[in-house]
Write a protein that holds these residues in place. Structure first.
Motif, PDB file in Angstrom:
ATOM      1  N   LEU A   1       0.860  -1.280   0.216  1.00  0.00           N
ATOM      2  CA  LEU A   1       0.108   0.042   0.166  1.00  0.00           C
ATOM      3  C   LEU A   1       1.013   1.077   0.006  1.00  0.00           C
ATOM      4  O   LEU A   1       0.562   2.295  -0.762  1.00  0.00           O
ATOM      5  CB  LEU A   1      -0.803   0.074   1.199  1.00  0.00           C
ATOM      6  CG  LEU A   1      -2.044   1.197   1.271  1.00  0.00           C
ATOM      7  CD1 LEU A   1      -2.639   1.074   0.185  1.00  0.00           C
ATOM      8  CD2 LEU A   1      -2.775   0.982   2.507  1.00  0.00           C
ATOM      9  N   ASP A   2       1.902   0.947   0.918  1.00  0.00           N
ATOM     10  CA  ASP A   2       2.721   2.256   0.643  1.00  0.00           C
ATOM     11  C   ASP A   2       3.441   2.640  -0.485  1.00  0.00           C
ATOM     12  O   ASP A   2       3.720   3.786  -1.086  1.00  0.00           O
ATOM     13  CB  ASP A   2       3.647   2.146   1.679  1.00  0.00           C
ATOM     14  CG  ASP A   2       4.745   3.138   2.108  1.00  0.00           C
ATOM     15  OD1 ASP A   2       4.013   4.392   2.767  1.00  0.00           O
ATOM     16  OD2 ASP A   2       5.804   3.286   2.127  1.00  0.00           O
ATOM     17  N   VAL A   3       3.888   1.631  -1.352  1.00  0.00           N
ATOM     18  CA  VAL A   3       4.512   1.706  -2.540  1.00  0.00           C
ATOM     19  C   VAL A   3       3.554   2.307  -3.505  1.00  0.00           C
ATOM     20  O   VAL A   3       3.949   2.997  -4.504  1.00  0.00           O
ATOM     21  CB  VAL A   3       4.865   0.206  -3.010  1.00  0.00           C
ATOM     22  CG1 VAL A   3       5.418   0.223  -4.534  1.00  0.00           C
ATOM     23  CG2 VAL A   3       6.107  -0.058  -2.099  1.00  0.00           C
ATOM     24  N   VAL A   4       2.297   1.856  -3.502  1.00  0.00           N
ATOM     25  CA  VAL A   4       1.209   2.628  -4.348  1.00  0.00           C
ATOM     26  C   VAL A   4       0.965   4.016  -4.060  1.00  0.00           C
ATOM     27  O   VAL A   4       0.708   4.802  -4.660  1.00  0.00           O
ATOM     28  CB  VAL A   4      -0.047   1.523  -4.190  1.00  0.00           C
ATOM     29  CG1 VAL A   4      -1.068   2.393  -5.353  1.00  0.00           C
ATOM     30  CG2 VAL A   4       0.291   0.281  -5.077  1.00  0.00           C
ATOM     31  N   LYS A   5       0.747   4.319  -2.654  1.00  0.00           N
ATOM     32  CA  LYS A   5       0.419   5.607  -1.970  1.00  0.00           C
ATOM     33  C   LYS A   5       1.311   6.674  -2.424  1.00  0.00           C
ATOM     34  O   LYS A   5       0.699   7.917  -3.152  1.00  0.00           O
ATOM     35  CB  LYS A   5       0.514   5.615  -0.737  1.00  0.00           C
ATOM     36  CG  LYS A   5      -0.025   6.814   0.108  1.00  0.00           C
ATOM     37  CD  LYS A   5       0.312   6.968   1.626  1.00  0.00           C
ATOM     38  CE  LYS A   5       1.797   6.570   1.641  1.00  0.00           C
ATOM     39  NZ  LYS A   5       2.313   6.637   3.326  1.00  0.00           N
ATOM     40  N   VAL A   6       2.612   6.413  -2.339  1.00  0.00           N
ATOM     41  CA  VAL A   6       3.558   7.610  -2.581  1.00  0.00           C
ATOM     42  C   VAL A   6       3.403   8.200  -3.861  1.00  0.00           C
ATOM     43  O   VAL A   6       3.210   9.385  -4.192  1.00  0.00           O
ATOM     44  CB  VAL A   6       5.184   7.023  -2.439  1.00  0.00           C
ATOM     45  CG1 VAL A   6       5.872   8.279  -2.647  1.00  0.00           C
ATOM     46  CG2 VAL A   6       5.189   6.923  -0.763  1.00  0.00           C
ATOM     47  N   PRO A   7       3.628   7.305  -5.086  1.00  0.00           N
ATOM     48  CA  PRO A   7       3.310   7.931  -6.726  1.00  0.00           C
ATOM     49  C   PRO A   7       1.874   8.647  -6.831  1.00  0.00           C
ATOM     50  O   PRO A   7       1.793   9.478  -7.395  1.00  0.00           O
ATOM     51  CB  PRO A   7       3.597   6.757  -7.310  1.00  0.00           C
ATOM     52  CG  PRO A   7       3.962   5.678  -6.546  1.00  0.00           C
ATOM     53  CD  PRO A   7       3.783   5.994  -5.204  1.00  0.00           C
TER      54      PRO A   7
END
Length: 99
Positions: free
Chosen positions: A85-91
């Motif tokens: 989720l963090d990998v998706v959230k940042v971009p």
């Protein structure tokens, strides 16, 4: 896993508790979740939440007991979920210009 319906209910409870912890740590920071240290109160409440839920699930208090392998698997899945989720959230935040 061949779990009966009562044990599946316990598993659902654990999934909700662990998943909530994962989203809490992901949502508290607009950058990567490891960008800042959480407050001591958040860490204490998280540890207490996980310990209480795990004790209830493993011991079968007010619910069917859950095998420790399922509990550990759900904890690992929650960690992977938080990181994904963090990998998706940042971009997405960068694209939407959420600072």
């Amino acid at each position: 896993m061949k779990l009966d319906i009562e044990t599946l209910r316990t598993l659902a409870f654990v999934v909700v508790v662990f998943g909530n912890q994962a989203t809490t740590y992901t949502n508290r920071e607009r950058r990567h979740l490891w960008s800042s240290r959480p407050s001591i109160w958040l860490v204490i409440s998280s540890v207490a939440d996980l310990l209480i839920a795990s004790t209830l699930a493993l011991g079968g208090f007010a619910m069917a007991p859950l095998p420790i392998s399922a509990l550990v698997g759900m904890l690992a899945a929650a960690i992977v979920f938080a990181l994904a989720l963090d990998v998706v959230k940042v971009p997405v935040f960068r694209r939407l210009r959420i600072a």
